[in-house]
Design an enzyme around this catalytic site. Structure first.
Site, PDB file in Angstrom:
ATOM      1  N   ALA A   1      43.129  43.718  45.498  1.00  0.00           N
ATOM      2  CA  ALA A   1      43.204  42.786  44.808  1.00  0.00           C
ATOM      3  C   ALA A   1      41.872  42.198  44.601  1.00  0.00           C
ATOM      4  O   ALA A   1      40.788  42.483  45.207  1.00  0.00           O
ATOM      5  CB  ALA A   1      44.262  41.572  45.361  1.00  0.00           C
ATOM      6  N   LYS A   2      41.434  41.157  43.652  1.00  0.00           N
ATOM      7  CA  LYS A   2      40.104  40.507  43.393  1.00  0.00           C
ATOM      8  C   LYS A   2      40.268  39.392  42.370  1.00  0.00           C
ATOM      9  O   LYS A   2      41.358  39.521  41.802  1.00  0.00           O
ATOM     10  CB  LYS A   2      39.185  41.614  42.558  1.00  0.00           C
ATOM     11  CG  LYS A   2      37.701  41.293  42.979  1.00  0.00           C
ATOM     12  CD  LYS A   2      37.426  41.681  44.445  1.00  0.00           C
ATOM     13  CE  LYS A   2      35.938  41.463  44.688  1.00  0.00           C
ATOM     14  NZ  LYS A   2      35.568  41.968  45.982  1.00  0.00           N
TER      15      LYS A   2
END
Length: 428
Positions: free
Chosen positions: A117-118
């Protein structure tokens, strides 16, 4: 088996130099080595979930400003999402998508039970006061609170974010769920459930993988010339460790400029200068040169530890290093990769080279759940073993298939991801 092509994503650019295009090219190169799992490869080319949020805050002068924020969960097949949050004026959805995808590969490459994720907010933190920064952080956390959590998605520091930002995020999430949830973020201050060794972990991982790669190349670190782009936590820590191992820091570049000194800089003094002034410009003992001249530096080891897309094909033709250690995420364009491979320059790719940070983030997450904390020596021993074991396995894979370390890393990681995808099946 080659998967059938699907409709391309409608919200990405056509630029071949975009971070997402770079990532897609890397996936295409690994498909021939995925065997029966290649039929799931399209999974890797699509983020599971992308959230765009409006982040309105009241500024100190009473006006209201709106910022655009993102949180992308690329793949959760192997566990909850894991990835940083960056504050930068050039943040885009497409960039965050690519960074989340590299996190998916990175966590799998070192065998962590996470997906990728980011997150990010498009702003320049230098233009905000500390109270404005707190307000924007808390509002952003509330907006993405619908998809994050200790067992869902765990943010961490990235470009222009730090332990204080994580403390605000943890507190905001905790207030919204009605109880202290230290495990919702990593990279926190020590007294709020943070882990010893976390701040320097990414740079330490760059050094550990670089040390192992140098050993395999027969490159003696004693007297090895080091050039670093980006002297923050990652590049600065790696530079300091290489100098301690006998190397010479001969060139540095960041947003303030480029400085060189063939005799070598005092790494500790450089880091103190950067902390005091915000950059490498005007550091003692350095000659300031044009930024493009950085890529012509006579060096043995080059560490790009800034932003993505820095090593273009043209720059790759000028690099004189024997070894490139990717401290940054996505610093090398695919065509530049080919140029360096043809020139016999070994590249240790980002998805293994800078995985030290997420590895110690995993340690922090585990320690938060158990409320039992390790010493820094214990952290470093565990980190070094995971990094060395992972690199050795990747190297064996690359040698077996006669492919680059980058494609070897993707082969190891993507197989793990797609095995999990196949074994979980499709729901409903």
């Amino acid at each position: 088996m080659t998967p059938e092509p699907s409709t391309p994503l409608s919200f990405v650019s056509d630029s071949p130099e975009s971070p997402w295009a770079t990532y897609l090219s890397q996936v295409d190169r690994v498909v021939p080595y995925l065997g029966p799992y290649a039929k799931w490869a399209e999974t890797l080319k699509r983020p599971k979930r992308a959230l765009i949020v409006d982040v309105p805050i009241e500024m100190d002068d009473g006006t209201v400003r709106h910022f655009e924020g993102y949180r992308v969960q690329h793949n959760l097949s192997r566990g909850p999402g894991k990835g940083g949050v960056r504050y930068h004026p050039d943040v885009t959805l497409e960039e965050v998508m690519a960074l989340s995808a590299w996190m998916t590969v990175k966590t799998a490459a070192v065998g962590l039970p996470f997906g990728g994720a980011k997150g990010g907010i498009r702003l320049d933190p230098k233009e905000l006061s500390i109270k404005e920064l707190e307000r924007v952080t808390r509002r952003y956390t509330s907006e993405i609170g619908i998809i994050i959590g200790p067992q869902r998605d765990i943010p961490a520091p990235d470009v222009n974010t730090n332990g204080q930002i994580m403390a605000w995020m943890m507190d905001t999430y905790s207030m919204n769920v009605g109880g202290t949830a230290t495990g919702v973020v990593t990279g926190k201050p020590i007294h709020l459930g943070g882990s010893l060794g976390r701040v320097k972990a990414t740079g330490r991982g760059v050094f550990v993988t670089g040390r192992e790669a140098a050993r395999r190349l027969g490159l003696n670190l004693q007297g090895a010339r080091i050039a670093v782009q980006g002297m923050g936590n990652v590049g600065g820590t790696a530079a300091e460790l290489f100098v301690q191992a006998g190397g010479k820091l001969v060139a540095m570049q960041d947003h303030t400029g480029t400085v060189v000194n063939p005799a070598g800089f005092d790494a500790k003094a450089v880091l103190e200068h950067v902390k005091r002034t915000g950059g490498v410009a005007d550091v003692a003992g350095g000659e300031k040169v044009d930024n493009e001249a950085f890529w012509d530096t006579d060096c043995d080891i080059l560490i790009p530890a800034a932003l993505e897309g820095q090593i273009t094909p043209a720059r790759a033709k000028r690099i004189k290093a024997k070894l490139v250690l990717e401290g940054a995420n996505g610093p090398t364009l695919p065509e530049a990769d080919d140029v360096m491979h043809e020139r016999g320059i070994l590249v240790v790719p980002d998805v293994i080279c800078n995985a030290g940070g997420v590895t110690v983030s995993y340690f922090e997450w585990v320690q938060d759940f158990s409320s039992f904390f390790w010493t820094e020596d214990e952290i470093n021993v565990r980190l070094d073993k995971i990094m060395v074991d992972a690199l050795n396995h990747i190297w064996e894979t690359a040698d077996r298939h006669k492919i680059t370390l980058r494609t070897g890393t993707f082969a190891v990681a993507c197989e793990r991801i797609l095995i999990a995808r196949q074994e979980r099946g499709l729901y409903p």
